[in-house]
Design a protein around this motif. Structure first.
Motif, PDB file in Angstrom:
ATOM      1  N   VAL A  51      15.232   5.593  -2.775  1.00  0.00           N
ATOM      2  CA  VAL A  51      14.496   4.921  -1.222  1.00  0.00           C
ATOM      3  C   VAL A  51      15.962   4.252  -1.253  1.00  0.00           C
ATOM      4  CG1 VAL A  51      13.173   2.997  -0.597  1.00  0.00           C
ATOM      5  CG2 VAL A  51      12.445   4.471  -1.707  1.00  0.00           C
ATOM      6  N   ALA A  52      16.711   3.580  -2.142  1.00  0.00           N
ATOM      7  CA  ALA A  52      17.662   2.459  -2.529  1.00  0.00           C
ATOM      8  C   ALA A  52      19.153   3.459  -1.532  1.00  0.00           C
ATOM      9  CB  ALA A  52      18.755   1.547  -3.044  1.00  0.00           C
ATOM     10  N   SER A  53      19.324   4.683  -2.002  1.00  0.00           N
ATOM     11  CA  SER A  53      19.752   5.848  -2.207  1.00  0.00           C
ATOM     12  C   SER A  53      20.988   6.069  -0.367  1.00  0.00           C
ATOM     13  CB  SER A  53      20.596   6.989  -2.760  1.00  0.00           C
ATOM     14  OG  SER A  53      19.454   7.791  -2.354  1.00  0.00           O
ATOM     15  N   LEU A  90       0.358  -1.268  -0.061  1.00  0.00           N
ATOM     16  CA  LEU A  90      -0.003   0.018  -0.259  1.00  0.00           C
ATOM     17  C   LEU A  90       0.855   1.780   0.046  1.00  0.00           C
ATOM     18  CD1 LEU A  90      -2.791  -0.938   2.459  1.00  0.00           C
ATOM     19  CD2 LEU A  90      -3.350  -0.658  -0.138  1.00  0.00           C
ATOM     20  N   ASP A  91       1.943   0.977   0.769  1.00  0.00           N
ATOM     21  CA  ASP A  91       2.622   2.827   1.146  1.00  0.00           C
ATOM     22  C   ASP A  91       3.430   2.642  -0.174  1.00  0.00           C
ATOM     23  OD1 ASP A  91       4.007   4.364   2.173  1.00  0.00           O
ATOM     24  OD2 ASP A  91       5.140   2.953   2.262  1.00  0.00           O
ATOM     25  N   ALA A 113      13.030  -3.756  -2.452  1.00  0.00           N
ATOM     26  CA  ALA A 113      14.018  -4.199  -1.333  1.00  0.00           C
ATOM     27  C   ALA A 113      13.969  -3.574   0.275  1.00  0.00           C
ATOM     28  CB  ALA A 113      14.857  -5.262  -1.621  1.00  0.00           C
ATOM     29  N   VAL A 114      14.853  -2.476  -0.133  1.00  0.00           N
ATOM     30  CA  VAL A 114      15.039  -1.702   1.111  1.00  0.00           C
ATOM     31  C   VAL A 114      13.503  -1.204   1.864  1.00  0.00           C
ATOM     32  CG1 VAL A 114      15.935   0.677   2.089  1.00  0.00           C
ATOM     33  CG2 VAL A 114      17.346  -1.128   0.577  1.00  0.00           C
ATOM     34  N   HIS A 115      12.712  -0.860   0.817  1.00  0.00           N
ATOM     35  CA  HIS A 115      11.279  -0.305   1.246  1.00  0.00           C
ATOM     36  C   HIS A 115      10.815  -1.012   2.119  1.00  0.00           C
ATOM     37  CE1 HIS A 115       7.610   1.289   1.203  1.00  0.00           C
ATOM     38  NE2 HIS A 115       7.162   0.104   1.069  1.00  0.00           N
ATOM     39  N   PHE A 116      10.603  -2.547   1.711  1.00  0.00           N
ATOM     40  CA  PHE A 116      10.173  -3.524   2.462  1.00  0.00           C
ATOM     41  C   PHE A 116      10.522  -4.344   4.074  1.00  0.00           C
ATOM     42  CE2 PHE A 116       7.112  -4.401  -1.555  1.00  0.00           C
ATOM     43  CZ  PHE A 116       5.853  -4.169  -1.293  1.00  0.00           C
ATOM     44  N   ALA A 117      11.975  -4.018   3.724  1.00  0.00           N
ATOM     45  CA  ALA A 117      12.924  -3.854   4.886  1.00  0.00           C
ATOM     46  C   ALA A 117      12.297  -3.428   5.882  1.00  0.00           C
ATOM     47  CB  ALA A 117      14.355  -4.066   5.000  1.00  0.00           C
ATOM     48  N   ILE A 118      12.808  -1.845   5.554  1.00  0.00           N
ATOM     49  CA  ILE A 118      11.872  -0.912   6.555  1.00  0.00           C
ATOM     50  C   ILE A 118      10.802  -0.965   6.848  1.00  0.00           C
ATOM     51  CG2 ILE A 118      11.216   1.616   6.892  1.00  0.00           C
ATOM     52  CD1 ILE A 118      13.487   2.446   5.138  1.00  0.00           C
TER      53      ILE A 118
END
Length: 154
Positions: free
Chosen positions: A39-41, A16-17, A61-66
């Protein structure tokens, strides 16, 4: 609490985000690939911006890890919140507000000078706040609040 509810909360809130981020990026006439590379940066510096789709995939991947961390923290707190199952909406609103404050007033300004928080103006505050409440905090609280029911011994 077992890992499956955390994974489900991560996938729902994260999807959703990121969908809202993609929509806002497109409405702003900007590149979704560049947004994901941005986002990855955060953790990876300049590398994602020089690696096209690989950098964008790293951003996803970073987004879902957060988001997994956000869900995991809520799951860790859930057993300590006795009325969570009955008042998941209230807890979800509060948690979404807390997540917004942490992300936009601490994390982003520390990582990217001039980003987030007070520099965003009213629209730049209200839209991310609403997203964090409606699309992140509430879904996490609903999914993990429901799964925090005491289990009967077998």
């Amino acid at each position: 609490m077992q890992g499956k509810p955390i994974a489900i909360a991560t996938l729902v809130a994260g999807t959703l985000d990121i969908a809202s981020a993609i929509l806002l990026t497109l409405l702003g006439g900007k590149s979704v690939m560049a947004m994901l590379q941005g986002v990855a940066s955060g953790p990876f510096g300049a590398w994602p911006r020089a690696n096209d789709w690989l950098g964008a995939a790293a951003g996803l991947a970073v987004h879902f890890a957060i988001t997994a961390v956000m869900a995991g923290v809520f799951a860790a707190l859930a057993p300590r919140l006795p009325w969570l199952r009955e008042r998941w909406l209230v807890y979800g609103i509060g948690y979404g507000m807390l997540l917004y404050l942490v992300m936009y007033w601490i994390v982003l300004p520390l990582r990217f000078a001039g980003a987030g928080g007070a520099s965003a103006g009213l629209g730049g505050i209200l839209i991310p706040l609403a997203i964090h409440i409606l699309l992140v905090g509430i879904p996490i609280a609903r999914i993990l609040g429901k799964s925090s029911a005491p289990r009967s011994p077998e």
